[in-house]
Design a protein around this motif. Structure first.
Motif, PDB file in Angstrom:
ATOM      1  N   ALA A 261     -14.732 -30.910 -11.533  1.00 12.39           N
ATOM      2  CA  ALA A 261     -13.459 -30.235 -11.278  1.00 12.39           C
ATOM      3  C   ALA A 261     -12.314 -30.947 -11.968  1.00 12.39           C
ATOM      4  O   ALA A 261     -12.393 -32.145 -12.299  1.00 12.39           O
ATOM      5  CB  ALA A 261     -13.200 -30.163  -9.771  1.00 12.39           C
ATOM      6  N   VAL A 262     -11.230 -30.191 -12.177  1.00 10.39           N
ATOM      7  CA  VAL A 262      -9.994 -30.735 -12.731  1.00 10.39           C
ATOM      8  C   VAL A 262      -8.870 -30.435 -11.743  1.00 10.39           C
ATOM      9  O   VAL A 262      -8.782 -29.325 -11.214  1.00 10.39           O
ATOM     10  CB  VAL A 262      -9.695 -30.165 -14.134  1.00 10.39           C
ATOM     11  CG1 VAL A 262      -9.713 -28.657 -14.131  1.00 10.39           C
ATOM     12  CG2 VAL A 262      -8.353 -30.656 -14.662  1.00 10.39           C
ATOM     13  N   ALA A 263      -8.051 -31.436 -11.453  1.00 12.67           N
ATOM     14  CA  ALA A 263      -6.916 -31.279 -10.544  1.00 12.67           C
ATOM     15  C   ALA A 263      -5.629 -31.228 -11.360  1.00 12.67           C
ATOM     16  O   ALA A 263      -5.520 -31.863 -12.415  1.00 12.67           O
ATOM     17  CB  ALA A 263      -6.865 -32.420  -9.539  1.00 12.67           C
ATOM     18  N   PHE A 264      -4.661 -30.469 -10.855  1.00 14.42           N
ATOM     19  CA  PHE A 264      -3.400 -30.286 -11.568  1.00 14.42           C
ATOM     20  C   PHE A 264      -2.236 -30.700 -10.669  1.00 14.42           C
ATOM     21  O   PHE A 264      -2.178 -30.320  -9.497  1.00 14.42           O
ATOM     22  CB  PHE A 264      -3.230 -28.823 -11.973  1.00 14.42           C
ATOM     23  CG  PHE A 264      -4.300 -28.313 -12.889  1.00 14.42           C
ATOM     24  CD1 PHE A 264      -4.212 -28.495 -14.256  1.00 14.42           C
ATOM     25  CD2 PHE A 264      -5.412 -27.656 -12.383  1.00 14.42           C
ATOM     26  CE1 PHE A 264      -5.201 -28.034 -15.117  1.00 14.42           C
ATOM     27  CE2 PHE A 264      -6.411 -27.186 -13.221  1.00 14.42           C
ATOM     28  CZ  PHE A 264      -6.311 -27.375 -14.593  1.00 14.42           C
ATOM     29  N   LYS A 300     -16.136 -34.143  -6.961  1.00 13.04           N
ATOM     30  CA  LYS A 300     -16.315 -33.419  -8.225  1.00 13.04           C
ATOM     31  C   LYS A 300     -15.211 -33.694  -9.242  1.00 13.04           C
ATOM     32  O   LYS A 300     -15.357 -33.345 -10.420  1.00 13.04           O
ATOM     33  CB  LYS A 300     -16.373 -31.908  -7.950  1.00 13.04           C
ATOM     34  CG  LYS A 300     -17.547 -31.463  -7.098  1.00 13.04           C
ATOM     35  CD  LYS A 300     -17.512 -29.955  -6.900  1.00 13.04           C
ATOM     36  CE  LYS A 300     -18.663 -29.478  -6.024  1.00 13.04           C
ATOM     37  NZ  LYS A 300     -18.650 -28.001  -5.874  1.00 13.04           N
ATOM     38  N   ILE A 301     -14.104 -34.283  -8.815  1.00 15.73           N
ATOM     39  CA  ILE A 301     -12.944 -34.385  -9.709  1.00 15.73           C
ATOM     40  C   ILE A 301     -13.184 -35.398 -10.824  1.00 15.73           C
ATOM     41  O   ILE A 301     -13.429 -36.580 -10.568  1.00 15.73           O
ATOM     42  CB  ILE A 301     -11.670 -34.715  -8.914  1.00 15.73           C
ATOM     43  CG1 ILE A 301     -11.324 -33.530  -8.001  1.00 15.73           C
ATOM     44  CG2 ILE A 301     -10.502 -35.011  -9.859  1.00 15.73           C
ATOM     45  CD1 ILE A 301     -10.103 -33.727  -7.153  1.00 15.73           C
ATOM     46  N   PRO A 504      -3.653 -28.186  -6.657  1.00 11.85           N
ATOM     47  CA  PRO A 504      -4.655 -27.207  -7.088  1.00 11.85           C
ATOM     48  C   PRO A 504      -5.833 -27.916  -7.764  1.00 11.85           C
ATOM     49  O   PRO A 504      -5.645 -28.780  -8.630  1.00 11.85           O
ATOM     50  CB  PRO A 504      -3.903 -26.337  -8.096  1.00 11.85           C
ATOM     51  CG  PRO A 504      -2.458 -26.734  -7.994  1.00 11.85           C
ATOM     52  CD  PRO A 504      -2.444 -28.129  -7.491  1.00 11.85           C
ATOM     53  N   VAL A 505      -7.019 -27.544  -7.357  1.00  9.56           N
ATOM     54  CA  VAL A 505      -8.249 -28.122  -7.918  1.00  9.56           C
ATOM     55  C   VAL A 505      -9.113 -26.978  -8.422  1.00  9.56           C
ATOM     56  O   VAL A 505      -9.391 -26.020  -7.683  1.00  9.56           O
ATOM     57  CB  VAL A 505      -9.017 -28.951  -6.881  1.00  9.56           C
ATOM     58  CG1 VAL A 505     -10.299 -29.515  -7.488  1.00  9.56           C
ATOM     59  CG2 VAL A 505      -8.149 -30.078  -6.331  1.00  9.56           C
ATOM     60  N   TYR A 506      -9.558 -27.081  -9.683  1.00  6.40           N
ATOM     61  CA  TYR A 506     -10.344 -26.012 -10.308  1.00  6.40           C
ATOM     62  C   TYR A 506     -11.755 -26.516 -10.565  1.00  6.40           C
ATOM     63  O   TYR A 506     -11.961 -27.503 -11.281  1.00  6.40           O
ATOM     64  CB  TYR A 506      -9.698 -25.591 -11.627  1.00  6.40           C
ATOM     65  CG  TYR A 506     -10.388 -24.444 -12.322  1.00  6.40           C
ATOM     66  CD1 TYR A 506     -10.290 -23.147 -11.825  1.00  6.40           C
ATOM     67  CD2 TYR A 506     -11.138 -24.646 -13.476  1.00  6.40           C
ATOM     68  CE1 TYR A 506     -10.910 -22.081 -12.462  1.00  6.40           C
ATOM     69  CE2 TYR A 506     -11.754 -23.591 -14.127  1.00  6.40           C
ATOM     70  CZ  TYR A 506     -11.642 -22.312 -13.617  1.00  6.40           C
ATOM     71  OH  TYR A 506     -12.259 -21.269 -14.249  1.00  6.40           O
ATOM     72  N   GLU A 507     -12.726 -25.841  -9.963  1.00  8.63           N
ATOM     73  CA  GLU A 507     -14.133 -26.179 -10.182  1.00  8.63           C
ATOM     74  C   GLU A 507     -14.622 -25.442 -11.428  1.00  8.63           C
ATOM     75  O   GLU A 507     -14.635 -24.208 -11.473  1.00  8.63           O
ATOM     76  CB  GLU A 507     -14.958 -25.806  -8.952  1.00  8.63           C
ATOM     77  CG  GLU A 507     -14.563 -26.614  -7.716  1.00  8.63           C
ATOM     78  CD  GLU A 507     -15.277 -26.160  -6.475  1.00  8.63           C
ATOM     79  OE1 GLU A 507     -16.484 -26.476  -6.335  1.00  8.63           O
ATOM     80  OE2 GLU A 507     -14.641 -25.484  -5.637  1.00  8.63           O
TER      81      GLU A 507
END
Length: 521
Positions: A261-264, A300-301, A504-507
């Motif tokens: 995942a990527v966090a913003f 996951k980040i 916000p976290v995007y998997e």
């Protein structure tokens, strides 16, 4: 502009205020002398250490306003002011360690990333520079339209060539909008130009369904954007039958095999009294596996993208000193990077500047300087331009602070600060991060327009508005990451309600967004 070491930067005025070096006492004496204030006794650079000289001078001048003639101040009075400034806030100690039971899967996945910075070209600001800039915008938008709109064969070579066509001929013409207004009969008239000339386009307020739909589209036409118009030549103008924007094509979601995942985040505003440091530390605690809530997501980040305004800055707006907790610009960045160093080292963090940060205000903005970073380098913290393209595990992220959202929201009816994602969609339609020139946002008039969205991203990330928003347009994921600053006096006066401390976290594998709320801690 290059700033001397140990200098406090007045970013808005572009001036330099000396900090506590061998010249600091002389600088203080010089500033006070202009207000007929004389220093008594010995003042040493050590006494002035860590505080912006201009703030000390402002407080001294303010304290002596009621006294007539020559005023005298001593070291004791200066020390009282220094202590009051330093007492505004002491940064919280950072004591975070990873939970021994935390075994993140992201740690075992090799990072795969690349950075494409947007070039920050130097310019003299001449008429030729402005001409080159806008010609670059028109030419590159023409190429974008031809690539995916299927109008290559029918588009006029340029406006001057099109004017030689026979009246009544069907044409497609492209140009940059220089004006838009409503006629006395209720039609919309727009003037567009390219390097060869200009022509007026008339959008009729007709009664047919097609005319009504076209007329509705004209409400969003803004100055300085590039459009293409289909229509007929008539009496030296084009009677429009369709309006085409560069837009983004519909894209497919990429298949990412790793479950990471990527966090913003954005608008941290370290140095402000309203920086929500406790909440930010709680978020870092979560990244280290010390919080039970959604620990599976924290595992996951692999990446964090920070879209500017990482520090609150100095001299950004009148009276900002009343809102500051940290008065030394270098101390603001030291505190920021101490926080970021507490993020697990397998997580790669990308940091860009915003309009509050101590780099040039005009966009594209260069990365934070080595002086601001105290010449430090990290294996997992990357300093990038605003804007930047980031390729993360094959997924394209276009990150931009979002200062142009002010002009976009002001220019297009129906947009508001409550829904920043809607304004971001309008920028995607125009394939430009800051289409309005000469508004609130400052743009470098370089030979090339480096704010064009030349490559369609998988994710478009912005901040600036202090309001979270998530959407999807033509397959592009859109995310505005809010803020880590509490509601300001300005926001209270304007009725704007921010959404602080929502991450916000995007998997990447499931293409799913989760918003982690750290605001209640």
């Amino acid at each position: 502009m290059e700033y001397p070491e140990h200098a406090g930067i007045n970013q808005r005025a572009g001036t330099v205020t000396l900090m506590a070096d061998e010249n600091s006492v002389k600088e203080l004496v010089r500033i006070l002398a202009k207000s007929r204030i004389v220093l008594e006794g010995d003042i040493t650079p050590e006494q002035l250490s860590g505080i912006d000289i201009s703030l000390i001078a402002d407080k001294l001048i303010e304290s002596q306003e009621s006294n007539l003639g020559i005023k005298f101040v001593n070291a004791g009075q200066i020390n009282e002011i220094i202590e009051s400034l330093k007492a505004a806030k002491t940064p919280m100690p950072i004591e975070i360690s990873r939970s021994p039971s935390f075994n993140p899967e992201a740690k075992d996945i090799a990072p795969s990333y690349s950075i494409r910075d947007k070039p920050t070209e130097r310019t003299e600001g001449t008429a030729d520079d402005f001409t080159s800039y806008f010609n670059s915008r028109v030419d590159r938008m023409r190429a974008i339209l031809m690539e995916h709109m299927g109008i290559m064969g029918s588009m006029a070579e340029n406006i001057d060539a099109m004017k030689k066509y026979a009246e009544g001929r069907e044409v497609t013409v492209l140009g940059i909008v220089t004006s838009r207004n409503q006629t006395a009969k209720g039609h919309v008239s727009a003037l567009i130009e390219d390097s060869t000339g200009e022509i007026r386009v008339l959008f009729m307020n007709g009664s047919s369904q097609q005319s009504k739909l076209l007329f509705q589209k004209t409400s969003s036409i803004i100055n300085d954007e590039v459009i293409a118009v289909k229509g007929k030549l008539w009496k030296g103008m084009v009677i429009a039958s369709d309006l085409l924007m560069p837009d983004v094509p519909i894209i497919n979601k990429k298949n990412i095999s790793q479950d990471i995942a990527v966090a913003f985040l954005s608008d941290v505003h370290v140095g402000s009294k309203r920086f929500m440091e406790k909440n930010f530390l709680h978020m870092i605690d979560w990244l280290n596996g010390n919080v039970a809530t959604r620990k599976d997501l924290a595992e996951k980040i692999k990446y964090i993208v920070i879209a500017g305004d990482v520090a609150d800055g100095i001299g950004i707006y009148p009276g900002q000193e009343d809102d500051l907790a940290v008065f030394d610009i270098y101390a603001q960045y030291r505190q920021l990077f101490k926080l970021l160093e507490a993020i697990p080292d397998y997580v790669h963090v990308f940091v860009m500047p915003g309009n509050h940060d101590a780099v040039q205000r005009a966009e594209p903005q260069p990365p934070l300087t080595a002086q601001l970073l105290a010449d430090q380098k990290w294996n997992n913290i990357h300093i990038v331009t605003n804007p930047s393209y980031l390729t993360l595990q094959g997924m394209e992220v276009l990150a931009y602070h979002g200062t142009s959202l002010d002009d976009t929201i002001a220019s297009i009816p129906g947009l508001s600060y409550a829904y920043p994602e809607k304004a971001m969609i309008e920028l995607l339609k125009r394939r430009h991060l800051s289409p309005v020139y000469g508004g609130k946002n400052v743009i470098v008039p370089s030979k090339n327009d480096n704010l064009i969205i030349d490559k369609v991203p998988d994710i478009l990330h912005m901040g600036h508005i202090h309001k979270n928003g998530i959407s999807n347009y033509h397959g592009v994921e859109i995310v505005n990451s809010g803020t880590w600053q509490a509601r300001t006096d300005f926001q209270i006066r304007t009725g704007h309600i921010p959404t602080p401390c929502i991450l916000p976290v995007y998997e990447m594998k499931s293409h799913h967004f989760t918003e982690m709320n750290f605001g209640s801690e």
